[in-house]
Design a protein around this motif. Structure first.
Motif, PDB file in Angstrom:
ATOM      1  N   LEU A   1      41.715  49.634  34.900  1.00 32.22           N
ATOM      2  CA  LEU A   1      40.793  49.142  35.829  1.00 32.22           C
ATOM      3  C   LEU A   1      41.749  48.604  37.071  1.00 32.22           C
ATOM      4  O   LEU A   1      43.050  48.029  36.879  1.00 32.22           O
ATOM      5  CB  LEU A   1      40.368  47.861  35.312  1.00 32.22           C
ATOM      6  N   ALA A   2      41.463  48.898  38.222  1.00 31.32           N
ATOM      7  CA  ALA A   2      42.132  48.690  39.356  1.00 31.32           C
ATOM      8  C   ALA A   2      41.211  47.840  40.396  1.00 31.32           C
ATOM      9  O   ALA A   2      40.101  48.532  40.599  1.00 31.32           O
ATOM     10  CB  ALA A   2      42.931  49.732  39.902  1.00 31.32           C
ATOM     11  N   TYR A   3      41.726  46.949  41.181  1.00 30.67           N
ATOM     12  CA  TYR A   3      40.763  46.273  42.072  1.00 30.67           C
ATOM     13  C   TYR A   3      41.393  46.140  43.486  1.00 30.67           C
ATOM     14  O   TYR A   3      42.777  45.918  43.589  1.00 30.67           O
ATOM     15  CB  TYR A   3      40.400  44.643  41.573  1.00 30.67           C
ATOM     16  N   THR A   4      40.769  46.321  44.394  1.00 33.42           N
ATOM     17  CA  THR A   4      41.266  46.311  45.842  1.00 33.42           C
ATOM     18  C   THR A   4      41.620  45.001  46.299  1.00 33.42           C
ATOM     19  O   THR A   4      42.160  44.803  47.511  1.00 33.42           O
ATOM     20  CB  THR A   4      40.293  46.952  46.727  1.00 33.42           C
ATOM     21  N   SER A   5      40.937  44.033  45.958  1.00 33.01           N
ATOM     22  CA  SER A   5      41.355  42.419  46.066  1.00 33.01           C
ATOM     23  C   SER A   5      41.330  41.482  44.988  1.00 33.01           C
ATOM     24  O   SER A   5      40.802  41.988  43.834  1.00 33.01           O
ATOM     25  CB  SER A   5      40.294  42.056  47.180  1.00 33.01           C
ATOM     26  N   LEU A   6      41.963  40.318  45.017  1.00 25.58           N
ATOM     27  CA  LEU A   6      41.631  39.510  44.024  1.00 25.58           C
ATOM     28  C   LEU A   6      40.626  39.029  43.936  1.00 25.58           C
ATOM     29  O   LEU A   6      39.756  38.681  42.883  1.00 25.58           O
ATOM     30  CB  LEU A   6      42.764  38.282  44.217  1.00 25.58           C
ATOM     31  N   GLU A   7      39.672  38.673  45.244  1.00 30.74           N
ATOM     32  CA  GLU A   7      38.330  38.392  45.106  1.00 30.74           C
ATOM     33  C   GLU A   7      37.457  39.478  44.020  1.00 30.74           C
ATOM     34  O   GLU A   7      36.546  39.278  43.241  1.00 30.74           O
ATOM     35  CB  GLU A   7      37.597  38.315  46.280  1.00 30.74           C
ATOM     36  N   SER A   8      37.726  40.880  44.156  1.00 35.35           N
ATOM     37  CA  SER A   8      36.994  41.853  43.587  1.00 35.35           C
ATOM     38  C   SER A   8      37.219  41.997  42.177  1.00 35.35           C
ATOM     39  O   SER A   8      36.731  42.133  41.276  1.00 35.35           O
ATOM     40  CB  SER A   8      37.434  43.217  44.128  1.00 35.35           C
ATOM     41  N   LEU A   9      38.705  41.514  41.820  1.00 36.00           N
ATOM     42  CA  LEU A   9      39.070  41.147  40.197  1.00 36.00           C
ATOM     43  C   LEU A   9      38.105  40.160  39.816  1.00 36.00           C
ATOM     44  O   LEU A   9      37.918  40.289  38.843  1.00 36.00           O
ATOM     45  CB  LEU A   9      40.649  41.097  40.335  1.00 36.00           C
ATOM     46  N   VAL A  10      38.007  39.065  40.248  1.00 38.55           N
ATOM     47  CA  VAL A  10      37.296  38.019  39.680  1.00 38.55           C
ATOM     48  C   VAL A  10      36.010  38.172  39.569  1.00 38.55           C
ATOM     49  O   VAL A  10      35.521  37.954  38.685  1.00 38.55           O
ATOM     50  CB  VAL A  10      37.554  36.683  40.621  1.00 38.55           C
ATOM     51  N   ALA A  11      35.451  38.800  40.736  1.00 37.58           N
ATOM     52  CA  ALA A  11      33.925  39.301  40.465  1.00 37.58           C
ATOM     53  C   ALA A  11      33.742  40.271  39.398  1.00 37.58           C
ATOM     54  O   ALA A  11      32.715  40.184  38.770  1.00 37.58           O
ATOM     55  CB  ALA A  11      33.605  39.694  41.757  1.00 37.58           C
TER      56      ALA A  11
ATOM     57  N   ASP B   1      43.555  57.779  30.975  1.00 38.29           N
ATOM     58  CA  ASP B   1      43.080  59.139  31.483  1.00 38.29           C
ATOM     59  C   ASP B   1      42.538  59.013  33.105  1.00 38.29           C
ATOM     60  O   ASP B   1      42.562  59.836  33.791  1.00 38.29           O
ATOM     61  CB  ASP B   1      41.765  59.693  30.713  1.00 38.29           C
ATOM     62  N   VAL B   2      41.919  57.700  33.356  1.00 42.36           N
ATOM     63  CA  VAL B   2      41.212  57.576  34.462  1.00 42.36           C
ATOM     64  C   VAL B   2      41.739  56.095  35.171  1.00 42.36           C
ATOM     65  O   VAL B   2      41.816  55.448  34.460  1.00 42.36           O
ATOM     66  CB  VAL B   2      39.783  57.921  34.834  1.00 42.36           C
ATOM     67  N   VAL B   3      41.297  56.177  36.396  1.00 45.59           N
ATOM     68  CA  VAL B   3      41.520  54.492  37.097  1.00 45.59           C
ATOM     69  C   VAL B   3      40.115  54.418  37.740  1.00 45.59           C
ATOM     70  O   VAL B   3      39.597  55.330  38.245  1.00 45.59           O
ATOM     71  CB  VAL B   3      42.599  54.453  38.266  1.00 45.59           C
ATOM     72  N   LEU B   4      39.644  53.371  37.271  1.00 46.76           N
ATOM     73  CA  LEU B   4      38.215  52.913  37.745  1.00 46.76           C
ATOM     74  C   LEU B   4      38.414  51.736  38.775  1.00 46.76           C
ATOM     75  O   LEU B   4      39.320  50.678  38.324  1.00 46.76           O
ATOM     76  CB  LEU B   4      37.510  52.292  36.255  1.00 46.76           C
ATOM     77  N   TRP B   5      37.927  51.790  39.842  1.00 46.28           N
ATOM     78  CA  TRP B   5      38.111  50.766  41.167  1.00 46.28           C
ATOM     79  C   TRP B   5      37.041  49.991  41.102  1.00 46.28           C
ATOM     80  O   TRP B   5      35.831  50.511  41.080  1.00 46.28           O
ATOM     81  CB  TRP B   5      38.348  51.568  42.530  1.00 46.28           C
ATOM     82  N   ASP B   6      37.452  48.729  41.183  1.00 44.64           N
ATOM     83  CA  ASP B   6      36.313  47.640  41.604  1.00 44.64           C
ATOM     84  C   ASP B   6      35.500  47.543  40.428  1.00 44.64           C
ATOM     85  O   ASP B   6      34.180  47.257  40.697  1.00 44.64           O
ATOM     86  CB  ASP B   6      35.733  47.627  42.897  1.00 44.64           C
ATOM     87  N   ALA B   7      35.529  47.895  39.106  1.00 44.28           N
ATOM     88  CA  ALA B   7      34.590  47.960  38.018  1.00 44.28           C
ATOM     89  C   ALA B   7      34.243  46.537  37.568  1.00 44.28           C
ATOM     90  O   ALA B   7      34.851  45.820  37.728  1.00 44.28           O
ATOM     91  CB  ALA B   7      34.960  48.457  36.963  1.00 44.28           C
ATOM     92  N   ALA B   8      32.838  46.401  37.399  1.00 44.16           N
ATOM     93  CA  ALA B   8      32.230  45.239  36.975  1.00 44.16           C
ATOM     94  C   ALA B   8      32.207  45.390  35.225  1.00 44.16           C
ATOM     95  O   ALA B   8      31.523  46.101  34.646  1.00 44.16           O
ATOM     96  CB  ALA B   8      30.857  45.120  37.258  1.00 44.16           C
ATOM     97  N   VAL B   9      33.154  44.412  34.553  1.00 48.43           N
ATOM     98  CA  VAL B   9      33.118  44.467  32.986  1.00 48.43           C
ATOM     99  C   VAL B   9      32.003  43.619  32.904  1.00 48.43           C
ATOM    100  O   VAL B   9      31.547  42.557  33.538  1.00 48.43           O
ATOM    101  CB  VAL B   9      34.303  43.601  32.676  1.00 48.43           C
ATOM    102  N   PRO B  10      31.242  43.959  31.614  1.00 39.94           N
ATOM    103  CA  PRO B  10      30.199  43.355  31.045  1.00 39.94           C
ATOM    104  C   PRO B  10      30.359  41.660  30.928  1.00 39.94           C
ATOM    105  O   PRO B  10      31.447  41.485  30.479  1.00 39.94           O
ATOM    106  CB  PRO B  10      29.546  44.094  30.052  1.00 39.94           C
ATOM    107  N   LEU B  11      29.555  40.939  31.362  1.00 42.74           N
ATOM    108  CA  LEU B  11      29.566  39.608  31.105  1.00 42.74           C
ATOM    109  C   LEU B  11      30.119  39.036  29.828  1.00 42.74           C
ATOM    110  O   LEU B  11      31.141  38.241  29.621  1.00 42.74           O
ATOM    111  CB  LEU B  11      28.320  38.840  31.400  1.00 42.74           C
ATOM    112  N   GLU B  12      29.611  39.793  28.754  1.00 40.20           N
ATOM    113  CA  GLU B  12      30.002  39.370  27.435  1.00 40.20           C
ATOM    114  C   GLU B  12      31.307  39.732  27.023  1.00 40.20           C
ATOM    115  O   GLU B  12      32.070  39.103  25.965  1.00 40.20           O
ATOM    116  CB  GLU B  12      29.036  39.676  26.369  1.00 40.20           C
TER     117      GLU B  12
END
Length: 115
Positions: A59-69, A95-106
């Motif tokens: 997983l990769a995030y374009t901002s810290l705000e995106s990572l926290v979200a 295998d892949v990079v997912l950008w700004d992905a939302a991990v399930p809440l649980e």
């Protein structure tokens, strides 16, 4: 960083990820979910995820705000240069990079709770 035992069970696919900008350009700084680092000399273990199709994603995030979200406010992370993502993906065995992905809440980490 290649620690395939540290990946989550299959929980989501690419449909949970947002694409990069229209040109597909990497940001100058990227935020990656990792295991908690307590010592500056400690090697970093990136968190990898199993996808529903059997592939492993970094997983990769374009901002810290995106990572926290996407991961919650308890998620440890590291900041790296955007141009290092491909190298880190290979070194981590993803295998892949997912950008700004939302991990399930649980499956998100809760702030103040050690795992």
């Amino acid at each position: 960083m290649n620690n395939r035992d540290r990946v989550a069970p299959p929980v989501f696919g690419a449909a949970h990820a947002e694409p990069l900008d229209d040109e597909g350009e990497l940001p100058g700084q990227v935020f990656l979910p990792s295991e908690r680092v307590t010592d500056r000399d400690q090697e970093v273990t990136l968190e990898l995820r199993h996808l529903a199709d059997g592939t492993t994603a970094m997983l990769a995030y374009t901002s810290l705000e995106s990572l926290v979200a996407g991961c919650g406010n308890g998620q440890p992370w590291i900041a790296v240069r955007g141009n290092s993502v491909d190298d880190l993906q290979q070194r981590a065995g993803a295998d892949v990079v997912l950008w700004d992905a939302a991990v399930p809440l649980e499956q998100r980490r809760v702030e103040g709770v050690e795992e």
